[in-house]
Design a protein around this motif. Structure first.
Motif, PDB file in Angstrom:
ATOM      1  N   THR A 115       0.826  -1.192   0.000  1.00 40.05           N
ATOM      2  CA  THR A 115       0.000   0.000   0.000  1.00 40.05           C
ATOM      3  C   THR A 115       0.867   1.251   0.000  1.00 40.05           C
ATOM      4  N   LYS A 116       0.520   2.189  -0.860  1.00 43.21           N
ATOM      5  CA  LYS A 116       1.252   3.443  -0.918  1.00 43.21           C
ATOM      6  C   LYS A 116       0.906   4.277   0.317  1.00 43.21           C
ATOM      7  N   PRO A 117       1.906   4.904   0.947  1.00 40.81           N
ATOM      8  CA  PRO A 117       1.620   5.704   2.142  1.00 40.81           C
ATOM      9  C   PRO A 117       0.808   6.945   1.806  1.00 40.81           C
ATOM     10  N   LEU A 118       0.194   7.508   2.829  1.00 39.97           N
ATOM     11  CA  LEU A 118      -0.523   8.764   2.656  1.00 39.97           C
ATOM     12  C   LEU A 118       0.470   9.877   2.371  1.00 39.97           C
TER      13      LEU A 118
ATOM     14  N   GLU B 114      19.002   1.165   4.593  1.00 33.90           N
ATOM     15  CA  GLU B 114      17.667   0.989   4.013  1.00 33.90           C
ATOM     16  C   GLU B 114      17.212   2.321   3.437  1.00 33.90           C
ATOM     17  N   THR B 115      16.587   2.266   2.256  1.00 29.35           N
ATOM     18  CA  THR B 115      16.028   3.469   1.640  1.00 29.35           C
ATOM     19  C   THR B 115      14.695   3.141   0.984  1.00 29.35           C
ATOM     20  N   ARG B 116      13.893   4.194   0.825  1.00 25.41           N
ATOM     21  CA  ARG B 116      12.615   4.051   0.117  1.00 25.41           C
ATOM     22  C   ARG B 116      12.154   5.436  -0.310  1.00 25.41           C
ATOM     23  N   CYS B 117      11.493   5.499  -1.457  1.00 24.32           N
ATOM     24  CA  CYS B 117      10.919   6.753  -1.922  1.00 24.32           C
ATOM     25  C   CYS B 117       9.615   6.454  -2.661  1.00 24.32           C
ATOM     26  N   ASN B 118       8.592   7.230  -2.345  1.00 24.18           N
ATOM     27  CA  ASN B 118       7.306   7.171  -3.046  1.00 24.18           C
ATOM     28  C   ASN B 118       7.099   8.499  -3.757  1.00 24.18           C
ATOM     29  N   PHE B 119       6.605   8.424  -4.988  1.00 25.60           N
ATOM     30  CA  PHE B 119       6.446   9.608  -5.819  1.00 25.60           C
ATOM     31  C   PHE B 119       4.966   9.915  -6.001  1.00 25.60           C
ATOM     32  N   PHE B 120       4.630  11.210  -5.887  1.00 24.51           N
ATOM     33  CA  PHE B 120       3.236  11.642  -6.001  1.00 24.51           C
ATOM     34  C   PHE B 120       3.014  12.639  -7.132  1.00 24.51           C
ATOM     35  N   ALA B 121       3.998  13.492  -7.407  1.00 24.80           N
ATOM     36  CA  ALA B 121       3.868  14.518  -8.440  1.00 24.80           C
ATOM     37  C   ALA B 121       5.251  14.832  -8.992  1.00 24.80           C
ATOM     38  N   PRO B 122       5.351  15.120 -10.282  1.00 25.25           N
ATOM     39  CA  PRO B 122       6.668  15.404 -10.846  1.00 25.25           C
ATOM     40  C   PRO B 122       7.207  16.769 -10.419  1.00 25.25           C
ATOM     41  N   VAL B 123       8.514  16.860 -10.370  1.00 29.74           N
ATOM     42  CA  VAL B 123       9.233  18.115 -10.178  1.00 29.74           C
ATOM     43  C   VAL B 123      10.147  18.257 -11.385  1.00 29.74           C
ATOM     44  N   VAL B 124      10.294  19.470 -11.891  1.00 34.75           N
ATOM     45  CA  VAL B 124      11.036  19.708 -13.121  1.00 34.75           C
ATOM     46  C   VAL B 124      12.018  20.863 -12.933  1.00 34.75           C
ATOM     47  N   PHE B 125      13.244  20.713 -13.435  1.00 34.33           N
ATOM     48  CA  PHE B 125      14.181  21.825 -13.490  1.00 34.33           C
ATOM     49  C   PHE B 125      13.562  22.917 -14.341  1.00 34.33           C
ATOM     50  N   PRO B 126      13.649  24.174 -13.962  1.00 32.57           N
ATOM     51  CA  PRO B 126      14.425  24.811 -12.914  1.00 32.57           C
ATOM     52  C   PRO B 126      13.633  25.073 -11.629  1.00 32.57           C
ATOM     53  N   GLU B 127      12.614  24.296 -11.389  1.00 26.31           N
ATOM     54  CA  GLU B 127      11.768  24.497 -10.209  1.00 26.31           C
ATOM     55  C   GLU B 127      12.564  24.311  -8.916  1.00 26.31           C
TER      56      GLU B 127
ATOM     57  N   ALA C  47       4.497  24.578  -2.281  1.00 28.80           N
ATOM     58  CA  ALA C  47       3.461  23.539  -2.232  1.00 28.80           C
ATOM     59  C   ALA C  47       3.317  23.013  -0.805  1.00 28.80           C
ATOM     60  N   ASP C  48       2.097  22.669  -0.425  1.00 29.36           N
ATOM     61  CA  ASP C  48       1.860  22.135   0.918  1.00 29.36           C
ATOM     62  C   ASP C  48       1.995  20.620   0.956  1.00 29.36           C
ATOM     63  N   GLU C  49       1.696  19.944  -0.155  1.00 27.34           N
ATOM     64  CA  GLU C  49       1.782  18.481  -0.188  1.00 27.34           C
ATOM     65  C   GLU C  49       3.087  18.027  -0.835  1.00 27.34           C
ATOM     66  N   ALA C  50       3.603  16.926  -0.345  1.00 24.67           N
ATOM     67  CA  ALA C  50       4.867  16.386  -0.841  1.00 24.67           C
ATOM     68  C   ALA C  50       4.736  15.906  -2.280  1.00 24.67           C
ATOM     69  N   ALA C  51       5.738  16.216  -3.087  1.00 29.36           N
ATOM     70  CA  ALA C  51       5.827  15.659  -4.436  1.00 29.36           C
ATOM     71  C   ALA C  51       6.390  14.244  -4.358  1.00 29.36           C
ATOM     72  N   ALA C  52       7.257  14.021  -3.367  1.00 26.46           N
ATOM     73  CA  ALA C  52       7.838  12.701  -3.106  1.00 26.46           C
ATOM     74  C   ALA C  52       8.169  12.636  -1.628  1.00 26.46           C
ATOM     75  N   GLN C  53       8.170  11.442  -1.100  1.00 27.58           N
ATOM     76  CA  GLN C  53       8.546  11.271   0.305  1.00 27.58           C
ATOM     77  C   GLN C  53       9.112   9.884   0.503  1.00 27.58           C
ATOM     78  N   GLY C  54       9.947   9.768   1.500  1.00 25.32           N
ATOM     79  CA  GLY C  54      10.549   8.475   1.759  1.00 25.32           C
ATOM     80  C   GLY C  54      11.353   8.499   3.042  1.00 25.32           C
TER      81      GLY C  54
ATOM     82  N   ALA D 287      10.695  14.539   2.887  1.00 29.83           N
ATOM     83  CA  ALA D 287       9.728  14.827   1.830  1.00 29.83           C
ATOM     84  C   ALA D 287      10.283  15.933   0.952  1.00 29.83           C
ATOM     85  N   ILE D 288       9.991  15.837  -0.319  1.00 29.32           N
ATOM     86  CA  ILE D 288      10.402  16.849  -1.284  1.00 29.32           C
ATOM     87  C   ILE D 288       9.160  17.617  -1.708  1.00 29.32           C
ATOM     88  N   PHE D 289       9.235  18.938  -1.533  1.00 28.96           N
ATOM     89  CA  PHE D 289       8.121  19.822  -1.861  1.00 28.96           C
ATOM     90  C   PHE D 289       8.529  20.773  -2.972  1.00 28.96           C
ATOM     91  N   ALA D 290       7.650  20.944  -3.973  1.00 28.65           N
ATOM     92  CA  ALA D 290       7.862  22.037  -4.910  1.00 28.65           C
ATOM     93  C   ALA D 290       7.750  23.321  -4.096  1.00 28.65           C
TER      94      ALA D 290
END
Length: 148
Positions: A2-5, A67-80, A107-114, A101-104
């Motif tokens: 299951t993908k995390p919230l 140990e590592t893990r990353c879940n992706f929710f939205a793309p981030v693009v250079f030069p953002e 943005a309030d919601e994470a684009a990726a987190q792990g 977590a990586i935020f554009a």
């Protein structure tokens, strides 16, 4: 599995602004997945260096990523520009589980987190050692109650 919230800024105790680079993009037009792990490493080590608890060349103990893990929710693009949020989910006897977590920008919601887990070891023997007291003290402000 299951993908995390998806987490929000309010879930993190420390933030670091990071500039994306042209070379971070891949042929599909967004930041390549492996680059996110570099961002994770950057925010953790920046925090540890500024707190004065990381001496990567002479310190008696070193943190090894086990140990590592990353879940992706939205793309981030250079030069953002992005911001990396950091918290500690678990502070153990010889290990730390960092959550990032990586935020554009803005943005309030994470684009990726792990997460990644550091096991602290003796620099010479590479055997696990108890977390040094200064490290524990520096990490305690990052410990958050994880509800997701």
């Amino acid at each position: 599995m299951t993908k995390p919230l998806r987490t929000t800024r309010a879930d993190y105790a420390h933030f670091l602004a990071i500039s994306t680079r042209w070379s971070d993009n891949d042929v599909y037009g967004h930041i390549n997945n492996v680059v996110y792990y570099s961002y994770f490493d950057t925010v953790v080590n920046e925090y540890l260096l500024r707190a004065g608890v990381l001496d990567f060349s002479e310190g008696e103990t070193i943190g090894l990523v086990v140990e590592t893990r990353c879940n992706f929710f939205a793309p981030v693009v250079f030069p953002e520009p992005i911001e990396a949020g950091l918290r500690v989910e678990r502070l153990g006897n010889t290990s730390v589980r960092y959550e990032v977590a990586i935020f554009a920008q803005g943005a309030d919601e994470a684009a990726a987190q792990g997460h990644f887990v550091h096991v602290y070891v003796d620099r010479v023997t590479r055997r696990p050692v108890p977390l040094p007291a200064p490290l524990v003290a520096a990490l305690k402000p990052l410990v958050t109650l994880v509800t997701g």
